[in-house]
Design a protein around this motif. Structure first.
Motif, PDB file in Angstrom:
ATOM      1  N   TYR A   1      12.752  44.932   3.349  1.00  0.00           N
ATOM      2  CA  TYR A   1      12.803  43.468   3.461  1.00  0.00           C
ATOM      3  C   TYR A   1      14.004  43.000   4.281  1.00  0.00           C
ATOM      4  O   TYR A   1      13.817  42.331   5.318  1.00  0.00           O
ATOM      5  CB  TYR A   1      12.804  42.844   2.066  1.00  0.00           C
ATOM      6  N   PRO A   2      15.243  43.317   3.888  1.00  0.00           N
ATOM      7  CA  PRO A   2      16.370  42.829   4.697  1.00  0.00           C
ATOM      8  C   PRO A   2      16.424  43.419   6.101  1.00  0.00           C
ATOM      9  O   PRO A   2      16.830  42.730   7.045  1.00  0.00           O
ATOM     10  CB  PRO A   2      17.603  43.242   3.873  1.00  0.00           C
ATOM     11  N   VAL A   3      16.022  44.664   6.261  1.00  0.00           N
ATOM     12  CA  VAL A   3      16.103  45.296   7.578  1.00  0.00           C
ATOM     13  C   VAL A   3      15.142  44.636   8.564  1.00  0.00           C
ATOM     14  O   VAL A   3      15.522  44.295   9.694  1.00  0.00           O
ATOM     15  CB  VAL A   3      15.823  46.810   7.491  1.00  0.00           C
ATOM     16  N   HIS A   4      13.895  44.431   8.136  1.00  0.00           N
ATOM     17  CA  HIS A   4      12.934  43.886   9.106  1.00  0.00           C
ATOM     18  C   HIS A   4      13.207  42.417   9.412  1.00  0.00           C
ATOM     19  O   HIS A   4      13.021  41.969  10.544  1.00  0.00           O
ATOM     20  CB  HIS A   4      11.481  44.113   8.643  1.00  0.00           C
ATOM     21  N   ILE A   5      13.685  41.645   8.428  1.00  0.00           N
ATOM     22  CA  ILE A   5      13.986  40.242   8.746  1.00  0.00           C
ATOM     23  C   ILE A   5      15.296  40.127   9.537  1.00  0.00           C
ATOM     24  O   ILE A   5      15.478  39.155  10.284  1.00  0.00           O
ATOM     25  CB  ILE A   5      14.022  39.344   7.491  1.00  0.00           C
ATOM     26  N   LEU A   6      16.196  41.105   9.386  1.00  0.00           N
ATOM     27  CA  LEU A   6      17.403  41.115  10.218  1.00  0.00           C
ATOM     28  C   LEU A   6      17.018  41.328  11.681  1.00  0.00           C
ATOM     29  O   LEU A   6      17.516  40.623  12.577  1.00  0.00           O
ATOM     30  CB  LEU A   6      18.354  42.221   9.761  1.00  0.00           C
ATOM     31  N   ILE A   7      16.130  42.291  11.921  1.00  0.00           N
ATOM     32  CA  ILE A   7      15.672  42.559  13.296  1.00  0.00           C
ATOM     33  C   ILE A   7      14.967  41.335  13.864  1.00  0.00           C
ATOM     34  O   ILE A   7      15.223  40.915  14.999  1.00  0.00           O
ATOM     35  CB  ILE A   7      14.734  43.778  13.319  1.00  0.00           C
ATOM     36  N   LEU A   8      14.090  40.727  13.056  1.00  0.00           N
ATOM     37  CA  LEU A   8      13.382  39.533  13.514  1.00  0.00           C
ATOM     38  C   LEU A   8      14.347  38.368  13.716  1.00  0.00           C
ATOM     39  O   LEU A   8      14.173  37.556  14.628  1.00  0.00           O
ATOM     40  CB  LEU A   8      12.295  39.153  12.510  1.00  0.00           C
TER      41      LEU A   8
END
Length: 260
Positions: free
Chosen positions: A245-252
């Motif tokens: 969750y935090p990793v993919h929204i950080l990238i986005l």
């Protein structure tokens, strides 16, 4: 049975055993990712990707109840949710507010944590034959995500608690309960996001009249949930699931703030 060559003509087919918990997690993560990609690249309108994403929260809500049912250490479970709620907040603000800090809305981990607490309290009450008080304790706990404006808010906690209740049932009661929970997910979005009603459609959007009719696609989550076989499934690193969750929204968030 043999054919003329002498070899058996019977074909052995593997029977479908349903979906494991690991597969449910993968489905929920994929649905969530498609939803968030749509928001960042196309805006908040209801695209096809967002409709797919409606399945994510009901599945995550159900898995919280299953986590309480089978977890060996509830305190550590709650602590992990809290830690990742804190870790996810800046990436969440970056992805959905376009800034490093925003107090307007908080990430869904806070709602999942509140749901976990609600379910644990309900379980304790049932052990003391006081399950009927669960209505009041659930409402009390649900006020917290409502006040801090975390995703799915008040109704998110109610949905998680209901999934826990119906998850222990079978047959039509289980199916009906799951339908009720997924339907409730529709109205959870309506209650916390009234500003989304009447949004203009963009390219690749589906012309759906109002937010309620688009959120009805949450009911699609009933299909994988009813196919759940109660098994843990293939081994998945615990922290991969939490960190996704935090990793993919950080990238986005980085893409949305600095590239688009």
């Amino acid at each position: 049975m043999s054919d003329i060559s002498g070899y058996s003509s019977e074909v052995k087919t593997a029977s479908f055993r349903g979906l494991s918990g690991s597969v449910l997690k993968m489905i929920a993560m994929a649905a969530m990712l498609t939803d968030h990609i749509s928001v960042v690249f196309f805006g908040p309108d209801m695209t096809v990707l967002r409709l797919i994403g409606r399945m994510a929260f009901p599945i995550f809500a159900y898995l919280i109840g299953e986590g309480v049912r089978y977890s060996k250490d509830i305190k550590k479970y709650a602590l992990r949710l809290f830690i990742f709620a804190l870790i996810s907040e800046i990436p969440y603000d970056m992805a959905f507010s376009g800034s490093f800090f925003s107090f307007e809305k908080q990430n869904v981990y806070f709602t999942l944590l509140a749901g976990l607490i609600s379910v644990v309290i309900l379980r304790k009450l049932k052990e003391h034959k006081l399950g009927f008080l669960g209505i009041f304790t659930t409402a009390l706990v649900a006020v917290v995500p409502l006040v801090i404006a975390s995703d799915y808010g008040f109704m998110g906690v109610v949905i998680i608690t209901l999934f826990y209740v119906f998850g222990g049932s079978a047959g039509f009661i289980r199916a009906g309960g799951f339908l009720l929970c997924c339907a409730a997910s529709c109205f959870a979005i309506v209650l916390i996001s009234p500003d989304m009603i009447g949004l203009d459609m963009i390219p690749f959007s589906i012309p759906i009249p109002g937010i309620v009719s688009s959120q009805i696609y949450s009911i699609l989550a009933v299909i994988p949930l009813m196919l759940y076989n109660g098994e843990k499934g293939f081994k998945m690193n615990r922290y991969f699931f939490y960190a996704f969750y935090p990793v993919h929204i950080l990238i986005l968030g980085i893409i949305g703030m600095f590239i688009l």
